[in-house]
Motif scaffolding. Sequence first.
Motif, short mmCIF file in Angstrom:
data_model
loop_
_atom_site.label_atom_id
_atom_site.label_comp_id
_atom_site.label_asym_id
_atom_site.label_seq_id
_atom_site.Cartn_x
_atom_site.Cartn_y
_atom_site.Cartn_z
N GLY A 93 6.87 10.83 -18.79
CA GLY A 93 7.87 10.14 -17.99
C GLY A 93 7.75 8.64 -18.17
O GLY A 93 6.65 8.10 -18.21
N SER A 94 8.90 7.95 -18.29
CA SER A 94 8.94 6.49 -18.42
C SER A 94 8.17 6.06 -19.66
O SER A 94 8.52 6.45 -20.77
N THR A 95 7.07 5.30 -19.50
CA THR A 95 6.26 4.93 -20.66
C THR A 95 5.76 6.17 -21.38
O THR A 95 5.73 6.22 -22.62
N GLY A 96 5.37 7.19 -20.62
CA GLY A 96 4.93 8.44 -21.23
C GLY A 96 6.04 9.10 -22.02
O GLY A 96 5.78 9.78 -23.02
N GLY A 97 7.30 8.91 -21.59
CA GLY A 97 8.43 9.46 -22.34
C GLY A 97 8.61 8.77 -23.67
O GLY A 97 8.88 9.42 -24.69
N TYR A 98 8.49 7.43 -23.67
CA TYR A 98 8.55 6.69 -24.94
C TYR A 98 7.41 7.14 -25.85
O TYR A 98 7.62 7.38 -27.05
N CYS A 99 6.21 7.27 -25.29
CA CYS A 99 5.06 7.72 -26.09
C CYS A 99 5.30 9.10 -26.67
O CYS A 99 4.97 9.37 -27.83
N ALA A 100 5.87 10.00 -25.86
CA ALA A 100 6.11 11.36 -26.33
C ALA A 100 7.05 11.37 -27.53
O ALA A 100 6.79 12.02 -28.55
N LEU A 124 0.83 -1.20 0.00
CA LEU A 124 0.00 0.00 0.00
C LEU A 124 0.86 1.26 0.00
O LEU A 124 0.61 2.22 -0.74
N VAL A 125 1.93 1.24 0.83
CA VAL A 125 2.83 2.39 0.89
C VAL A 125 3.52 2.59 -0.45
O VAL A 125 3.62 3.72 -0.96
N MET A 126 4.01 1.50 -1.06
CA MET A 126 4.68 1.61 -2.36
C MET A 126 3.72 2.12 -3.43
O MET A 126 4.09 2.95 -4.26
N ASN A 127 2.48 1.64 -3.40
CA ASN A 127 1.51 2.08 -4.40
C ASN A 127 1.18 3.56 -4.23
O ASN A 127 1.07 4.30 -5.20
N ASN A 128 1.03 3.99 -2.98
CA ASN A 128 0.72 5.39 -2.73
C ASN A 128 1.88 6.29 -3.17
O ASN A 128 1.66 7.41 -3.66
N TYR A 129 3.11 5.79 -3.03
CA TYR A 129 4.27 6.61 -3.39
C TYR A 129 4.45 6.69 -4.90
O TYR A 129 4.66 7.77 -5.47
N PHE A 130 4.37 5.53 -5.57
CA PHE A 130 4.65 5.50 -7.00
C PHE A 130 3.41 5.67 -7.86
O PHE A 130 3.52 5.91 -9.07
N GLY A 131 2.22 5.53 -7.27
CA GLY A 131 1.00 5.76 -8.03
C GLY A 131 0.73 4.72 -9.09
O GLY A 131 0.25 5.04 -10.17
N PHE A 132 1.04 3.43 -8.80
CA PHE A 132 0.80 2.39 -9.78
C PHE A 132 -0.69 2.25 -10.09
O PHE A 132 -1.11 2.18 -11.23
N TYR A 133 -1.51 2.19 -9.04
CA TYR A 133 -2.96 2.03 -9.21
C TYR A 133 -3.67 3.02 -8.29
O TYR A 133 -3.26 3.25 -7.15
N SER A 134 -4.75 3.59 -8.79
CA SER A 134 -5.47 4.61 -8.03
C SER A 134 -6.65 4.05 -7.25
O SER A 134 -7.21 4.73 -6.40
N GLY A 162 20.37 9.82 -10.10
CA GLY A 162 18.93 9.94 -9.91
C GLY A 162 18.24 8.69 -10.43
O GLY A 162 18.54 8.22 -11.52
N GLY A 163 17.34 8.15 -9.64
CA GLY A 163 16.64 6.93 -10.02
C GLY A 163 15.44 7.19 -10.90
O GLY A 163 15.12 8.32 -11.26
N HIS A 164 14.76 6.10 -11.21
CA HIS A 164 13.58 6.14 -12.07
C HIS A 164 12.36 6.43 -11.20
O HIS A 164 11.56 5.54 -10.90
N ASN A 165 12.20 7.67 -10.78
CA ASN A 165 11.16 7.99 -9.81
C ASN A 165 10.78 9.47 -9.87
O ASN A 165 11.39 10.26 -10.59
N PHE A 166 9.75 9.83 -9.07
CA PHE A 166 9.24 11.20 -9.07
C PHE A 166 10.29 12.19 -8.60
O PHE A 166 10.30 13.34 -9.06
N ASN A 167 11.14 11.80 -7.65
CA ASN A 167 12.15 12.74 -7.15
C ASN A 167 13.06 13.22 -8.28
O ASN A 167 13.39 14.41 -8.37
N THR A 168 13.45 12.30 -9.14
CA THR A 168 14.30 12.66 -10.28
C THR A 168 13.56 13.55 -11.25
O THR A 168 14.07 14.58 -11.71
N TRP A 169 12.33 13.17 -11.59
CA TRP A 169 11.56 13.95 -12.57
C TRP A 169 11.24 15.34 -12.04
O TRP A 169 11.19 16.30 -12.81
#
Length: 355
Positions: free
Chosen positions: A212-219, A17-27, A314-321
């Motif tokens: 970002g990430s998948t969205g970056g490839y899409c862009a 739950l904590v990981m999902n809330n942080y990374f926003g995998f599922y709402s 910087g990792g693959h995460n919101f802090n980096t972006w």
Amino acid sequence: MGVLLGNQVLTLFALALVMNNYFGFYSSWSDLFGTEGSSAAAIVTDAEAGQGDPGTPSSKGVQIIGSAHVPLITTRKGHSGGRLEQVVISGATSRLSSPAYVYLPPQYFEKRFANTRFPAILALTGYPGDARNLVTRMNIPTVAAKAIDRNEMVPTIMVLMRPTVAPPRDTECMDVPGGPQVETYFTKDLRESMAGAFRVGTDAANWGVLGGSTGGYCALKMSMRHPEAFSSAVSLSGYYKAPIDATTGDLFGGSAKLQDENDLMWRLANLPQPPISVLVTSSKKGESNYKTTLAFLAAVKPPMQASSLILPSGGHNFNTWNREVPQALPWLAQQLHVPVGETPATPSASASPAS
């Protein structure tokens, strides 16, 4: 034994739950199990905003759900951060619809710009993503409002979405043979629906895309494949070739040609390069796409133009972006052209990321 087992299960559940809330995998649970529809829950309407400005009514392609002011900390009196509309955007050709947020700069509501059309930026999350993360985790509307207030970017409309418009499938923004036509939705339907509901430009020169990430490839992919739709793109930690796994299924219908055409490195080596400008980001330490990003930059040739923003770590995460967006967003806005005959305020100066 039962108590110990129960404690282990609850501990794992809490961590998930904590990981999902942080990374926003599922709402939501429905999002997790793929039962979530395309409708969006209404946000709390700002008392001052009411039910929406008369100049931005719901249209056939855009349903406005709610509205709120964007905060802006400034010492200058009378300056606001603009407004954020929660909407559902539908596509006539693809027959897809998806919840989104639309950021309207403060100039959009000024009388002197009453007949002005504005440039626009489509911002995408990763997969599966949640459009709210672009607001709550990456603060993109606030970053845009601050940059506009500081004359670092022209007043620009933004559409904030996730690329997953056919949940739970990860389509990688593809027109899947026999499946959802997501590329058509983003490159054609979304722009047409937005132009019918808001004062946005309709030419490719007026539109950019950031993700970002998948969205970056899409862009990158959508701007490279459809320069008639997007003239510039920013890829935050994006990759350059669509993965094939359990979440994507068969994206190419068994066509090696279609698979090649969606491989960005293959496109650079084998097809004419489009007249677009792109910015790619990575980190020397912490990002898996660092080497492929350097290879991508080396492969770009005119008329395509590429810039880079490379962090030491910087990792693959919101802090980096979040460290990259304050530079990447004004850069993207600077690549866009104000619609012909329009006169939004022009930034006086701004630093651009260097390659």
